[in-house]
Motif scaffolding. Structure first.
Motif, PDB file in Angstrom:
ATOM      1  N   ALA A 169     -18.246  41.437 107.551  1.00  0.00           N
ATOM      2  CA  ALA A 169     -19.038  42.317 106.686  1.00  0.00           C
ATOM      3  C   ALA A 169     -18.354  43.667 106.507  1.00  0.00           C
ATOM      4  O   ALA A 169     -18.304  44.223 105.396  1.00  0.00           O
ATOM      5  N   GLU A 170     -17.812  44.223 107.587  1.00  0.00           N
ATOM      6  CA  GLU A 170     -17.149  45.521 107.507  1.00  0.00           C
ATOM      7  C   GLU A 170     -15.923  45.462 106.611  1.00  0.00           C
ATOM      8  O   GLU A 170     -15.635  46.411 105.865  1.00  0.00           O
ATOM      9  N   GLY A 171     -15.184  44.343 106.674  1.00  0.00           N
ATOM     10  CA  GLY A 171     -14.006  44.196 105.828  1.00  0.00           C
ATOM     11  C   GLY A 171     -14.365  44.185 104.355  1.00  0.00           C
ATOM     12  O   GLY A 171     -13.718  44.841 103.525  1.00  0.00           O
ATOM     13  N   VAL A 196     -22.001  36.678 104.892  1.00  0.00           N
ATOM     14  CA  VAL A 196     -20.758  36.325 105.582  1.00  0.00           C
ATOM     15  C   VAL A 196     -20.892  34.933 106.185  1.00  0.00           C
ATOM     16  O   VAL A 196     -21.970  34.523 106.627  1.00  0.00           O
ATOM     17  N   ILE A 197     -19.768  34.213 106.214  1.00  0.00           N
ATOM     18  CA  ILE A 197     -19.765  32.797 106.589  1.00  0.00           C
ATOM     19  C   ILE A 197     -18.604  32.530 107.537  1.00  0.00           C
ATOM     20  O   ILE A 197     -17.449  32.842 107.227  1.00  0.00           O
ATOM     21  N   ASN A 198     -18.910  31.947 108.692  1.00  0.00           N
ATOM     22  CA  ASN A 198     -17.880  31.636 109.692  1.00  0.00           C
ATOM     23  C   ASN A 198     -18.044  30.188 110.154  1.00  0.00           C
ATOM     24  O   ASN A 198     -18.809  29.903 111.066  1.00  0.00           O
ATOM     25  N   LYS A 231     -21.770  29.651 111.314  1.00  0.00           N
ATOM     26  CA  LYS A 231     -22.481  30.901 111.563  1.00  0.00           C
ATOM     27  C   LYS A 231     -22.550  31.683 110.251  1.00  0.00           C
ATOM     28  O   LYS A 231     -21.555  31.804 109.538  1.00  0.00           O
ATOM     29  N   ILE A 232     -23.733  32.182 109.943  1.00  0.00           N
ATOM     30  CA  ILE A 232     -23.892  32.992 108.737  1.00  0.00           C
ATOM     31  C   ILE A 232     -24.595  34.297 109.086  1.00  0.00           C
ATOM     32  O   ILE A 232     -25.322  34.383 110.084  1.00  0.00           O
ATOM     33  N   GLY A 233     -24.374  35.292 108.258  1.00  0.00           N
ATOM     34  CA  GLY A 233     -25.053  36.569 108.444  1.00  0.00           C
ATOM     35  C   GLY A 233     -25.288  37.230 107.099  1.00  0.00           C
ATOM     36  O   GLY A 233     -24.522  37.016 106.145  1.00  0.00           O
ATOM     37  N   VAL A 234     -26.337  38.004 107.011  1.00  0.00           N
ATOM     38  CA  VAL A 234     -26.594  38.827 105.829  1.00  0.00           C
ATOM     39  C   VAL A 234     -26.650  40.271 106.305  1.00  0.00           C
ATOM     40  O   VAL A 234     -27.361  40.587 107.273  1.00  0.00           O
ATOM     41  N   PHE A 235     -25.886  41.136 105.629  1.00  0.00           N
ATOM     42  CA  PHE A 235     -25.791  42.539 106.026  1.00  0.00           C
ATOM     43  C   PHE A 235     -26.167  43.432 104.850  1.00  0.00           C
ATOM     44  O   PHE A 235     -25.731  43.197 103.723  1.00  0.00           O
ATOM     45  N   ASP A 236     -26.984  44.425 105.131  1.00  0.00           N
ATOM     46  CA  ASP A 236     -27.196  45.518 104.193  1.00  0.00           C
ATOM     47  C   ASP A 236     -26.245  46.626 104.612  1.00  0.00           C
ATOM     48  O   ASP A 236     -26.432  47.255 105.669  1.00  0.00           O
ATOM     49  N   ASN A 237     -25.206  46.825 103.811  1.00  0.00           N
ATOM     50  CA  ASN A 237     -24.073  47.659 104.208  1.00  0.00           C
ATOM     51  C   ASN A 237     -23.555  47.120 105.548  1.00  0.00           C
ATOM     52  O   ASN A 237     -23.212  45.953 105.626  1.00  0.00           O
TER      53      ASN A 237
END
Length: 368
Positions: free
Chosen positions: A342-344, A10-12, A19-25
């Motif tokens: 990520a949830e979306g 995810v990228i904001n 801001k970035i994030g990596v999500f497993d589920n």
């Protein structure tokens, strides 16, 4: 049965950071804020020209952190200033890319989110999405009437956080967001109060351009006649008036700071003006929540208070004391935009929702 794993980037993008994030589920395994040199950012003629620079910074960071991007299932970016659309998760397509690049509703760093997501995802042959941008517009026709025929009320609000928090609360209550009537109040630099009717935000104040409660740095609704007189007094340029309303309004205008923690310290130290102004902000938020309850005909399942100001217990109590008779008040302080993105994306990957196609069927002429 074990859930299928979905790894989502995810990228904001912000004005000088990404801001970035990596999500497993829905579990965060990496969150980073990439701060960009101001001189480098300013060297680009247009915001949109920054996408290659920012994309490379993201990919370099992921490589340094040891992430194999080939394992990604999807990339999701912050939605930008697009055409008015209903809420949901949208696949990035050519129409969206064109509007983001051209700045359909204005140039903003968030416009880069969908573009960078698309660029990274396309190279990996995986889908790219955006989720609930600020231009989400689900207002009913009656809510658009302003009282002045030349001006129509429009929907600009903290859609991403409002809808994400509403979904989480509904799930905690064992219900579906689409089956509930909720009032969601996001309180940050701007304050927006949305009337959520069975999954749609049918009315909300424009928290950017001067409607609703005043906030730490925005004036909110002000007496119109006096504002007109101020505009034509000859003392101020248009830009100065605009700054009074957005940036130098609210707490900044009265107390010289947009920091609620500082204001609370001023109150503790006996500053009566600070106490009055801070209470007035809570008073106006409560009034707006009361108005939203009328929009929902008094049928409100819960009132949710979220955003940075929701950490202030005394401030939240002042609001709750005035509106708790309407429905239970649920406090969800802060906002987690990366989690919400990520949830979306995850809802679509899991098949819980269908991805939406931009621009959809919104009547743009009637809502811009």
């Amino acid at each position: 049965m074990q859930e299928q794993g979905h790894r989502i980037l995810v990228i904001n993008p912000g004005s000088t950071s990404t801001k970035i994030g990596v999500f497993d589920n829905d579990i965060s395994i990496l969150e980073k804020t990439l701060r960009h040199d101001t001189d480098v950012i300013n060297s680009f003629e247009n915001i949109i020209d920054q996408y290659e620079f920012r994309k490379n910074a993201i990919l370099e960071t992921l490589d340094q952190e040891g992430f194999n991007i080939s394992k990604l299932s999807a990339v999701c970016g912050r939605g930008g200033l697009l055409r008015p659309i209903e809420g949901g998760t949208y696949a990035v397509n050519d129409d969206m890319l064109q509007d983001l690049r051209e700045g359909f509703a204005g140039q903003h760093a968030s416009n880069l989110g969908g573009i960078i997501a698309y660029e990274i995802a396309t190279a990996l042959n995986i889908p790219s999405y955006i989720v609930d941008p600020v231009v989400v517009d689900e207002m009913e026709p009656i809510a658009r009437i302003s009282g002045l025929s030349k001006i129509e009320r429009i929907s600009i609000f903290h859609a991403l956080n409002q809808k994400a928090v509403a979904r989480r609360v509904a799930k905690e209550l064992g219900k579906k967001y689409e089956d509930m009537n909720l009032i969601v109040t996001h309180m940050g630099g701007g304050i927006t109060v949305g009337a959520h009717k069975q999954g749609r935000v049918i009315d909300v104040n424009n928290g950017l351009h001067g409607e609703g409660p005043f906030s730490p740095e925005r004036a909110g609704t002000v007496p119109i006649g006096d504002l007109v007189s101020l505009c034509f007094s000859g003392q101020y340029y248009r830009e100065e008036i605009t700054k009074m309303l957005v940036g130098q309004g609210g707490l900044v205008g009265y107390l010289g700071t947009n920091d609620a923690v500082k204001v609370e310290k001023m109150i503790e130290d006996g500053d009566e003006k600070a106490k009055l102004v801070y209470s007035a902000m809570a008073y106006q938020v409560a009034k707006e929540i009361g108005a939203a309850s009328a929009v929902l005909n008094g049928k409100v399942d819960a009132i949710i208070i979220t955003g940075g100001l929701a950490y202030g217990k005394s401030f939240v109590k002042e609001i709750s004391d005035r509106i708790s008779w309407i429905a239970d008040v649920i406090v969800q302080p802060g906002e987690d935009e990366l989690q919400a993105l990520a949830e979306g994306a995850l809802r679509v990957l899991r098949g819980e929702e269908n991805e939406k196609v931009y621009p959809g069927n919104v009547n743009v002429e009637a809502t811009v």
